[in-house]
Design a protein around this motif. Structure first.
Motif, PDB file in Angstrom:
ATOM      1  N   VAL A  33       0.837  -1.192   0.000  1.00 39.31           N
ATOM      2  CA  VAL A  33       0.000   0.000   0.000  1.00 39.31           C
ATOM      3  C   VAL A  33       0.874   1.244   0.000  1.00 39.31           C
ATOM      4  O   VAL A  33       1.796   1.366   0.818  1.00 39.31           O
ATOM      5  CB  VAL A  33      -0.925   0.029   1.237  1.00 39.31           C
ATOM      6  CG1 VAL A  33      -1.801   1.290   1.230  1.00 39.31           C
ATOM      7  CG2 VAL A  33      -1.805  -1.221   1.276  1.00 39.31           C
ATOM      8  N   ALA A  34       0.594   2.157  -0.932  1.00 35.81           N
ATOM      9  CA  ALA A  34       1.211   3.479  -0.893  1.00 35.81           C
ATOM     10  C   ALA A  34       0.410   4.315   0.091  1.00 35.81           C
ATOM     11  O   ALA A  34      -0.787   4.557  -0.110  1.00 35.81           O
ATOM     12  CB  ALA A  34       1.196   4.115  -2.282  1.00 35.81           C
ATOM     13  N   VAL A  35       1.039   4.725   1.167  1.00 39.58           N
ATOM     14  CA  VAL A  35       0.335   5.399   2.258  1.00 39.58           C
ATOM     15  C   VAL A  35       0.030   6.847   1.879  1.00 39.58           C
ATOM     16  O   VAL A  35       0.922   7.588   1.447  1.00 39.58           O
ATOM     17  CB  VAL A  35       1.167   5.349   3.555  1.00 39.58           C
ATOM     18  CG1 VAL A  35       0.472   6.110   4.673  1.00 39.58           C
ATOM     19  CG2 VAL A  35       1.412   3.893   3.960  1.00 39.58           C
ATOM     20  N   VAL A  36      -1.221   7.230   2.077  1.00 36.34           N
ATOM     21  CA  VAL A  36      -1.625   8.618   1.877  1.00 36.34           C
ATOM     22  C   VAL A  36      -1.610   9.365   3.210  1.00 36.34           C
ATOM     23  O   VAL A  36      -1.145  10.503   3.292  1.00 36.34           O
ATOM     24  CB  VAL A  36      -3.017   8.699   1.226  1.00 36.34           C
ATOM     25  CG1 VAL A  36      -3.508  10.149   1.142  1.00 36.34           C
ATOM     26  CG2 VAL A  36      -2.985   8.067  -0.163  1.00 36.34           C
ATOM     27  N   ALA A  37      -2.076   8.721   4.272  1.00 35.68           N
ATOM     28  CA  ALA A  37      -2.102   9.353   5.598  1.00 35.68           C
ATOM     29  C   ALA A  37      -1.890   8.296   6.669  1.00 35.68           C
ATOM     30  O   ALA A  37      -2.290   7.135   6.503  1.00 35.68           O
ATOM     31  CB  ALA A  37      -3.422  10.083   5.825  1.00 35.68           C
ATOM     32  N   ALA A  38      -1.259   8.703   7.769  1.00 34.16           N
ATOM     33  CA  ALA A  38      -1.016   7.814   8.906  1.00 34.16           C
ATOM     34  C   ALA A  38      -1.221   8.609  10.190  1.00 34.16           C
ATOM     35  O   ALA A  38      -0.672   9.701  10.337  1.00 34.16           O
ATOM     36  CB  ALA A  38       0.392   7.233   8.861  1.00 34.16           C
ATOM     37  N   ALA A  39      -1.997   8.075  11.114  1.00 34.34           N
ATOM     38  CA  ALA A  39      -2.263   8.777  12.372  1.00 34.34           C
ATOM     39  C   ALA A  39      -1.181   8.462  13.403  1.00 34.34           C
ATOM     40  O   ALA A  39      -0.436   7.492  13.285  1.00 34.34           O
ATOM     41  CB  ALA A  39      -3.626   8.389  12.917  1.00 34.34           C
ATOM     42  N   ILE A  40      -1.092   9.318  14.420  1.00 35.28           N
ATOM     43  CA  ILE A  40      -0.187   9.073  15.541  1.00 35.28           C
ATOM     44  C   ILE A  40      -1.003   8.921  16.821  1.00 35.28           C
ATOM     45  O   ILE A  40      -2.130   9.409  16.917  1.00 35.28           O
ATOM     46  CB  ILE A  40       0.878  10.180  15.676  1.00 35.28           C
ATOM     47  CG1 ILE A  40       0.261  11.494  16.153  1.00 35.28           C
ATOM     48  CG2 ILE A  40       1.606  10.384  14.357  1.00 35.28           C
ATOM     49  CD1 ILE A  40       1.295  12.571  16.440  1.00 35.28           C
ATOM     50  N   ASN A  41      -0.434   8.218  17.806  1.00 37.29           N
ATOM     51  CA  ASN A  41      -1.159   7.884  19.030  1.00 37.29           C
ATOM     52  C   ASN A  41      -0.278   8.052  20.261  1.00 37.29           C
ATOM     53  O   ASN A  41       0.941   7.865  20.185  1.00 37.29           O
ATOM     54  CB  ASN A  41      -1.643   6.430  18.958  1.00 37.29           C
ATOM     55  CG  ASN A  41      -2.657   6.216  17.853  1.00 37.29           C
ATOM     56  OD1 ASN A  41      -3.797   6.617  17.958  1.00 37.29           O
ATOM     57  ND2 ASN A  41      -2.229   5.584  16.762  1.00 37.29           N
ATOM     58  N   PRO A  42      -0.884   8.379  21.402  1.00 37.10           N
ATOM     59  CA  PRO A  42      -0.096   8.589  22.628  1.00 37.10           C
ATOM     60  C   PRO A  42       0.740   7.388  23.037  1.00 37.10           C
ATOM     61  O   PRO A  42       1.853   7.543  23.538  1.00 37.10           O
ATOM     62  CB  PRO A  42      -1.168   8.905  23.678  1.00 37.10           C
ATOM     63  CG  PRO A  42      -2.310   9.471  22.905  1.00 37.10           C
ATOM     64  CD  PRO A  42      -2.313   8.717  21.604  1.00 37.10           C
ATOM     65  N   GLY A  43       0.221   6.177  22.840  1.00 33.94           N
ATOM     66  CA  GLY A  43       0.969   4.991  23.243  1.00 33.94           C
ATOM     67  C   GLY A  43       2.306   4.860  22.545  1.00 33.94           C
ATOM     68  O   GLY A  43       3.250   4.273  23.083  1.00 33.94           O
TER      69      GLY A  43
END
Length: 312
Positions: A33-43
């Motif tokens: 998969v060519a990534v368009v968006a990736a989220a970040i998380n506190p953990g």
């Protein structure tokens, strides 16, 4: 060569680097998969700082990220879905989502509905499955009064909406600046901090049926003080409170991610669920993204915008 976020030692955001990596071709039953968006998380902050080394040790050089959305660019043998060119929502357990390219088992992606934006799609996995687990843990029912502590955060804002959709009255703790938005979701906002139990009693004098804690900082003790049954209190962060009060600590591992993600994506596409994104950064500014997350008081999620769908 594609780029990915890596770190080679424990530490603050300064240890994060965006480096070139090999783009592994998909094997049997895998997709690329060519990534368009990736989220970040506190953990991810806790893992990177070494605070969760016993449970989640890093394998240096370590990657980051679980949530992503993108376009399929290659498929391995035995893959019927997805096909090359399909838009997908991905959920990885390999700490590799913050990258330009992700190669992953085909069962770890679902179709992205056209009506769901890229940033929202990339924000659903960790926060959404954790929120759904919280709702199940405290058995939210129509007619219940439910407190969601930390209701403006990534998990809290989805849990608040799921509880409202279930027919519950939701008391949502958050900073004053986020009260208007929470009110627009159908929740009753209340300021957190000293005197919280008394403020909740004034708002719902008939009592509280269930309590979801996404923030810690004494919220479980408040729930106990309010007389909530311990089997209807769930915290995703205050593990010392579990030992002290014997409450639940159910999280994302207690639900089936593919099923939950499909449900949440449908709700977003239908306009029944909102996933606000309060900040976005290019992949190269991943350090700034985590510094903003660490500052707190954001409404919803922070996303790394890796590419555009048109460029894939």
């Amino acid at each position: 060569m594609p780029k990915a976020v890596k770190f080679s030692r424990y530490g603050g955001s300064e240890v994060l680097e965006v480096v070139e990596v090999d783009a592994r071709a998909p094997g049997r039953r895998e997709v690329q998969v060519a990534v368009v968006a990736a989220a970040i998380n506190p953990g991810e902050i806790q893992i990177r700082e070494g605070r969760m080394h016993e449970a989640f040790p890093a394998q240096f050089p370590e990657g980051q990220g679980s949530d992503f959305a993108g376009v399929v660019t290659a498929v391995g043998e035995g893959v019927d879905f997805p096909r090359v060119g399909d838009e997908v929502i991905g959920f990885s357990d390999g700490r590799n989502a913050q990258a330009e390219v992700v190669t992953i088992d085909a069962s770890r992606v679902i179709p992205k509905p056209h009506a769901v934006g890229w940033n929202e799609a990339a924000s659903l996995f960790v926060a959404g499955t954790t929120a759904r687990a919280c709702i199940a843990a405290v058995d939210v029912r129509s007619g219940d009064t439910v407190v969601v502590a930390g209701a403006a955060g990534g998990v809290g804002i989805i849990a608040t909406q799921l509880a409202v959709l279930a027919g519950a009255a939701v008391v949502a703790t958050a900073s004053e600046e986020n009260h208007a938005f929470l009110r627009s979701l159908g929740a009753i906002p209340v300021a957190y901090g000293k005197g919280l139990a008394d403020r909740i009693r004034k708002i719902v004098p008939d009592g509280v049926d269930a309590f979801i804690d996404t923030h810690g900082d004494g919220n479980v003790a408040v729930a106990v003080e309010l007389g909530v049954a311990k089997d209807r209190i769930n915290t995703i962060i205050d593990f010392a409170a579990k030992k002290k009060f014997r409450v639940k600590t159910d999280g994302m591992s207690t639900v089936e991610p593919r099923e939950v993600l499909t449900e949440l994506a449908r709700l977003v596409a239908n306009g029944e669920l909102t996933v606000p994104v309060y900040a976005s950064y290019p992949l190269e500014r991943v350090r700034a993204a985590y510094e903003r997350l660490g500052a707190g008081h954001g409404l919803g999620k922070i996303v790394l915008e890796v590419s555009t769908a048109d460029s894939v």
